[in-house]
Structure formats: structure tokens, C-alpha cells
Design a protein around this motif. Structure first.
Motif, PDB file in Angstrom:
ATOM      1  N   VAL A  47       4.808   0.476   3.834  1.00 41.40           N
ATOM      2  CA  VAL A  47       5.665   0.340   2.658  1.00 41.40           C
ATOM      3  C   VAL A  47       6.422   1.644   2.442  1.00 41.40           C
ATOM      4  O   VAL A  47       6.030   2.693   2.946  1.00 41.40           O
ATOM      5  N   HIS A  48       7.495   1.541   1.709  1.00 42.84           N
ATOM      6  CA  HIS A  48       8.313   2.716   1.414  1.00 42.84           C
ATOM      7  C   HIS A  48       8.209   3.056  -0.066  1.00 42.84           C
ATOM      8  O   HIS A  48       9.200   3.350  -0.721  1.00 42.84           O
ATOM      9  N   GLU A  49       6.994   2.995  -0.566  1.00 45.38           N
ATOM     10  CA  GLU A  49       6.757   3.317  -1.970  1.00 45.38           C
ATOM     11  C   GLU A  49       5.357   3.913  -2.084  1.00 45.38           C
ATOM     12  O   GLU A  49       4.519   3.744  -1.199  1.00 45.38           O
ATOM     13  N   VAL A  50       5.126   4.594  -3.157  1.00 46.63           N
ATOM     14  CA  VAL A  50       3.816   5.183  -3.422  1.00 46.63           C
ATOM     15  C   VAL A  50       2.902   4.101  -3.987  1.00 46.63           C
ATOM     16  O   VAL A  50       3.310   3.327  -4.862  1.00 46.63           O
ATOM     17  N   ILE A  51       1.707   4.021  -3.467  1.00 46.92           N
ATOM     18  CA  ILE A  51       0.721   3.065  -3.984  1.00 46.92           C
ATOM     19  C   ILE A  51      -0.184   3.817  -4.940  1.00 46.92           C
ATOM     20  O   ILE A  51      -0.886   4.753  -4.550  1.00 46.92           O
ATOM     21  N   GLU A  52      -0.147   3.428  -6.194  1.00 46.06           N
ATOM     22  CA  GLU A  52      -0.974   4.076  -7.202  1.00 46.06           C
ATOM     23  C   GLU A  52      -2.403   3.548  -7.063  1.00 46.06           C
ATOM     24  O   GLU A  52      -2.633   2.334  -7.129  1.00 46.06           O
TER      25      GLU A  52
END
Length: 100
Positions: A47-52
Motif C-alpha cells: 500500500v502507499h499509505e501509513v497503516i495506523e
């Protein structure tokens, strides 16, 4: 920190300093121990997002289940690639391992 050689690993297991259950001395290499894990894994999707990561994070939303058939193998390669036995030819082929 030091790397243990085969004899040092075997001695540490005999002395109870390293515990591996079940232990098979045939799985001890020159400076490593090959471990057998279960047949089901979860791998992160790319993915191209931060996983909280917090208490309410559902790991199923950002991972895929990977089940290895009986007698199958998975090898994690440096650089995030996975090599699996090809089902028809038995030849290994590299596929990307999906990691975040």
C-alpha cells in the motif's frame, strides 16, 4: 553479539541455553537453524499509505491470507521476494512478497 557456528548451536541446545521444540539436529546448518512453521500466513498488501496500528486496527484489512499446501514450501528472499515451488514443474519461481 556473535554468530554461533553449528557446534556452538548444538552445545547451547544441549545445555538448555537455546530451546527449540521440536528440535531436529539435521536442521542445524553451519551457522543457522532451519525452522518449520505452520502452513498459514498473513502477508501485508503493498500500500502507499501509513497503516495506523492501534487496539482497533483490523489486520485483515491490510493483509492477505496465504496458505501453503501440504508438502509445499515458501522461501522468503532478500529484497521482499518470495520463491515458491511451481505446482506443475516443481521448479522454484520468484514472486514478489507483498509487504507494506
Amino acid at each position: 553479539m556473535a554468530v554461533l557456528g553449528r557446534q556452538a548451536i548444538l552445545q547451547a541446545v544441549d545445555d538448555g541455553l537455546i530451546a527449540i521444540t521440536p528440535f531436529n539436529a539435521d536442521h542445524v546448518g553451519p551457522a543457522s537453524v532451519d525452522l518449520t512453521l505452520g502452513s498459514m500466513f498473513r502477508v501485508f498488501r503493498k500500500v502507499h499509505e501509513v497503516i495506523e496500528v492501534c487496539d482497533h486496527t483490523d489486520y485483515r484489512e491490510c493483509t492477505d491470507k496465504l496458505e501453503i499446501p501440504d508438502g509445499g514450501h515458501i522461501l522468503i528472499m532478500p529484497g521482499g521476494n518470495r520463491a515458491e515451488d511451481h505446482p506443475r514443474t516443481g521448479q522454484a519461481r520468484a514472486r514478489p512478497l507483498r509487504l507494506a
